[in-house]
Scaffold this active site. Structure first.
Site, PDB file in Angstrom:
ATOM      1  N   ASP A  79       0.843  -1.200   0.000  1.00 35.47           N
ATOM      2  CA  ASP A  79       0.000   0.000   0.000  1.00 35.47           C
ATOM      3  C   ASP A  79       0.876   1.248   0.000  1.00 35.47           C
ATOM      4  OD1 ASP A  79       0.690   0.727   2.679  1.00 35.47           O
ATOM      5  OD2 ASP A  79      -0.941  -0.493   3.464  1.00 35.47           O
ATOM      6  N   TYR A  82       3.753   2.261   2.618  1.00 35.45           N
ATOM      7  CA  TYR A  82       5.074   1.620   2.621  1.00 35.45           C
ATOM      8  C   TYR A  82       5.973   2.408   1.669  1.00 35.45           C
ATOM      9  CZ  TYR A  82       8.466  -2.203   2.791  1.00 35.45           C
ATOM     10  OH  TYR A  82       9.592  -2.970   2.993  1.00 35.45           O
ATOM     11  N   PHE A  90      10.493  -6.625  -1.382  1.00 36.45           N
ATOM     12  CA  PHE A  90      11.073  -7.960  -1.387  1.00 36.45           C
ATOM     13  C   PHE A  90      10.089  -8.926  -2.042  1.00 36.45           C
ATOM     14  CE2 PHE A  90      13.508  -5.965   1.896  1.00 36.45           C
ATOM     15  CZ  PHE A  90      14.733  -6.619   1.916  1.00 36.45           C
TER      16      PHE A  90
END
Length: 156
Positions: A79, A82, A90
């Protein structure tokens, strides 16, 4: 749409492709994953998605065939919160089928593993708008005809 991106450690730059609407992502380090084990593969970038959008990260169609790995959460959702300088993306991988074999002298056995190299194209993502606000209205009947089955064949 303009999106801020920060690259880590000489990561391969992302490119918008002309065919399709998913963007390929690449491993940003050499990594060996033993069969039956998992690893978080760094993708080498952080991104600031626009407000109201999220990214969906998924394996490429050739990821399992090439490396024998699957994505542990099947679909990664990133989302727009972040977005810190160190919020690197990752790829959570599980090695289901090792592609190579090596002798492990410590345990005295052959071990199957897969090897992913920095720059290998391992996954893809797309950016989509988030779900709008919704409310559920509870009813006794939906008022539609039943399909009488699960899936397209109409069988259970």
């Amino acid at each position: 749409m303009n999106i801020k991106i920060k690259y880590f450690d000489g990561a391969r730059k992302l490119e918008v492709i002309s065919k399709g609407n998913w963007i390929d992502v690449y491993a940003n380090e050499d990594i060996m994953i033993e069969e039956g084990k998992r690893a978080m593969i760094p993708l080498g970038f952080a991104m600031q998605l626009p407000e109201g959008f999220e990214a969906h990260l998924a394996p490429r169609s050739s990821t399992f065939k090439t490396w024998g790995i699957i994505q542990t959460n099947h679909l990664g959702i990133i989302d727009n919160s972040y977005c810190g300088d160190n919020d690197q993306w990752f790829y959570p991988a599980y090695c289901l089928m090792g592609k190579k074999t090596i002798y492990d002298g410590e345990i005295g056995e052959f071990v199957k593993y897969t090897e992913i190299k920095k720059g290998d194209k391992i996954a893809q993502f797309r950016i989509i708008e988030i779900q709008p606000s919704i409310e559920f209205e509870e009813v006794e009947h939906l008022g539609n005809a039943d399909r009488n089955g699960f899936g397209s064949t109409g069988t259970r």
